[in-house]
Design an enzyme around this catalytic site. Structure first.
Site, PDB file in Angstrom:
ATOM      1  CD  GLU A  33     117.805  39.120 -28.713  1.00 52.97           C
ATOM      2  OE1 GLU A  33     118.723  39.735 -29.305  1.00 52.97           O
ATOM      3  OE2 GLU A  33     116.684  39.598 -28.529  1.00 52.97           O
ATOM      4  CG  HIS A  34     122.506  34.598 -28.108  1.00 50.77           C
ATOM      5  ND1 HIS A  34     123.783  34.380 -27.666  1.00 50.77           N
ATOM      6  CD2 HIS A  34     121.942  35.455 -27.224  1.00 50.77           C
ATOM      7  CE1 HIS A  34     123.986  35.066 -26.545  1.00 50.77           C
ATOM      8  NE2 HIS A  34     122.875  35.733 -26.260  1.00 50.77           N
ATOM      9  CG  ASP A  36     124.460  38.662 -33.723  1.00 48.67           C
ATOM     10  OD1 ASP A  36     124.617  37.671 -32.977  1.00 48.67           O
ATOM     11  OD2 ASP A  36     124.733  39.833 -33.349  1.00 48.67           O
ATOM     12  CB  SER A  67     133.354  59.415 -20.370  1.00 48.03           C
ATOM     13  OG  SER A  67     132.064  59.024 -19.923  1.00 48.03           O
ATOM     14  N   GLY A 121     124.445  48.799 -19.301  1.00 46.45           N
ATOM     15  CA  GLY A 121     124.179  47.461 -18.750  1.00 46.45           C
ATOM     16  C   GLY A 121     122.715  47.071 -18.811  1.00 46.45           C
ATOM     17  N   GLY A 123     121.187  46.163 -21.855  1.00 46.27           N
ATOM     18  CA  GLY A 123     120.918  45.389 -23.070  1.00 46.27           C
ATOM     19  C   GLY A 123     120.416  46.236 -24.221  1.00 46.27           C
ATOM     20  CG  LEU A 124     118.138  49.208 -23.944  1.00 45.38           C
ATOM     21  CD1 LEU A 124     117.427  50.442 -23.394  1.00 45.38           C
ATOM     22  CD2 LEU A 124     117.187  48.396 -24.812  1.00 45.38           C
ATOM     23  CB  SER A 126     125.369  51.757 -23.582  1.00 41.66           C
ATOM     24  OG  SER A 126     125.939  50.662 -22.914  1.00 41.66           O
ATOM     25  CG  ASP A 171     124.165  44.826 -30.309  1.00 41.04           C
ATOM     26  OD1 ASP A 171     123.130  44.307 -30.786  1.00 41.04           O
ATOM     27  OD2 ASP A 171     124.680  44.460 -29.245  1.00 41.04           O
TER      28      ASP A 171
HETATM   29  C1  GAF Z   1     124.485  41.125 -27.791  1.00 40.55           C
HETATM   30  C2  GAF Z   1     125.516  40.988 -28.893  1.00 40.55           C
HETATM   31  F1  GAF Z   1     126.337  42.094 -28.899  1.00 40.55           F
HETATM   32  C3  GAF Z   1     124.871  40.815 -30.264  1.00 40.55           C
HETATM   33  O1  GAF Z   1     125.850  40.599 -31.238  1.00 40.55           O
HETATM   34  C4  GAF Z   1     123.852  39.674 -30.242  1.00 40.55           C
HETATM   35  O2  GAF Z   1     124.485  38.428 -30.272  1.00 40.55           O
HETATM   36  C5  GAF Z   1     122.910  39.808 -29.049  1.00 40.55           C
HETATM   37  O3  GAF Z   1     123.621  39.987 -27.831  1.00 40.55           O
HETATM   38  C6  GAF Z   1     122.019  38.604 -28.892  1.00 40.55           C
HETATM   39  O4  GAF Z   1     121.122  38.537 -29.938  1.00 40.55           O
HETATM   40  O5  GAF Z   1     123.744  42.292 -27.923  1.00 40.55           O
END
Ligand code: GAF
Length: 392
Positions: A33-34, A36, A67, A121, A123-124, A126, A171
């Site tokens: 996480e964080h 990328d 939409s 909203g 965190g998946l 969208s 993502d």
């Molecule tokens: C969000 C961001 F869009 C991704 O690029 C990534 O940084 C993620 O947070 C954290 O891992 O989904």
């Protein structure tokens, strides 16, 4: 996933034209996480929540986007598209047209119908699903084909340059390039990846804390700035370090005192998370679920304590899961500050796990969570007419 036949008839009724239909999945990140945007490693999975996009050409030079989720239609002039987003759901599909135009493509008029079931909203991803589905639809209309990684980069540019969200590549990449029944260990430096099969006896249980998450908010951006500030301190001593991907915990021991306390903690998360993510993929590939679970737990608490991107509700969801039969590993997934946890659970325990977690969480937090058992799905693609997809 919503029924593509329903989207087709909706489009036909509204626009009086038969659409070509495309689908792009949301994602859950198992670990990484964080990392990328620090050119590190991530291990996401495309899931069977997705966005459908139906497109047909128009002759009046207009881009008309409907939409179903927002119950709204927006109209733009294909010849004079806006330069920047306006903080509206339509920024994502319009941004796609703008980025494609910037690449030298002539954008014609079109009608676009959008309908998704990726919870907003949560965190998946969208928004990535929306961008990737629209990107496939528009490129197919104009007769251009981009390889999956290039398509993902263009969608990331929609976020960075048009919407104004400073996200990394994860993502959009997984939505465009996901593989059924697999997680992807993605190297965000060169976009090479390795497939890690999800064993059949492991269920992906996604638990929504019901706390809204957004990456357009200030917290995501300020974390990224702290990560980059830490990297700049190390680069003063070791100019070869361009991103935290290149840094080590020894660098932090040597030069951490020159960083703000927050930057030091954020960097410690990113550096250790990169190591954990590679180790987690190796564990998954060799079937060592115990080690995978241990790394996921370590990743969660690093995300919570060092990166400070969790919240009371997500910490509770992880803690409660850890006491339940069948759990392999649990952690907060995605950009942070709310959203969902990912729980890897032995399949035979999955249903009971969902029940127990929902009632324990409701008791502790006072909110009933939505908990789903998801499938690892394929990446974005066109849906042929009359073919009903089993999953993605
Ligand atoms: C969000 C961001 F869009 C991704 O690029 C990534 O940084 C993620 O947070 C954290 O891992 O989904």
């Amino acid at each position: 996933m919503h029924d593509p036949a329903v989207l087709r008839s909706m489009h036909l009724a509204r626009f009086h034209a038969e659409p070509s239909v495309f689908v792009a999945p949301g994602r859950v990140n198992l670990i990484g996480e964080h990392t990328d945007y620090a050119e590190g490693f991530v291990m996401p999975v495309a899931i069977n929540f997705a966005t459908l996009a139906g497109i047909s050409p128009r002759t009046d030079g207009k881009i008309v986007i409907y939409s179903e989720n927002f119950g709204e239609e927006k109209t733009f002039d294909a010849a004079s598209l806006p330069a920047k987003g306006s903080k509206d759901w339509s920024d994502y599909p319009v941004g796609v047209a703008v980025i494609l135009a910037g690449e030298g493509n002539k954008i014609p008029g079109f009608s676009l119908s959008l309908w998704g079931d990726v919870p907003l909203g949560s965190g998946l991803s969208s928004s990535a699903a929306l961008e990737v589905a629209t990107m496939l639809a528009v490129t197919s209309l104009i007769g251009v084909t981009y390889p999956g990684p290039v398509l993902a980069r263009l969608c990331q540019r929609v976020e960075n340059e048009f919407v104004g969200a400073n996200c990394g590549i994860m993502d959009q990449f997984i939505s465009a390039n996901g593989a059924k029944d697999h997680a992807l260990l993605l190297d965000c430096r060169d976009l090479s990846f390795k497939l890690a099969p999800i064993p059949e006896n492991v269920a992906l249980v996604i638990a929504n804390t019901m706390v809204k998450h957004a990456i357009t908010g200030g917290e995501y951006t300020s974390r990224r700035a702290e990560v980059e500030a830490a990297c700049a301190v190390i680069a003063n001593h070791r100019p070869g370090v361009k991103f935290l991907r290149d840094a080590t915990v020894e660098d932090l021991e040597k030069w951490g005192a020159e960083m703000t306390p927050n930057s030091l903690k954020r960097a410690r998360h990113v550096i250790t998370e990169n190591t954990r993510t590679v180790a987690a993929a190796e564990a998954l590939i060799r079937g060592d679920l115990k080690e995978l679970g241990r790394l996921m737990a370590e990743a969660h608490w690093s995300y919570s304590h060092d990166f400070e991107a969790s919240c009371v509700e997500a910490d509770a969801m992880v803690e409660l899961a850890q006491g339940l039969p069948g759990l392999i590993g649990a952690r907060l997934t995605g950009g942070g500050f709310g959203g969902c946890t990912i729980n890897l659970v032995k399949r035979e325990h999955a249903e009971a796990f969902v029940e127990a977690l929902a009632s324990l969480y409701t008791e502790r937090i006072g909110i009933r969570p939505q908990i789903h058992i998801c499938q690892a799905s394929g990446g974005a693609h066109r849906l042929e007419k009359d073919v009903i997809p089993a999953s993605l």
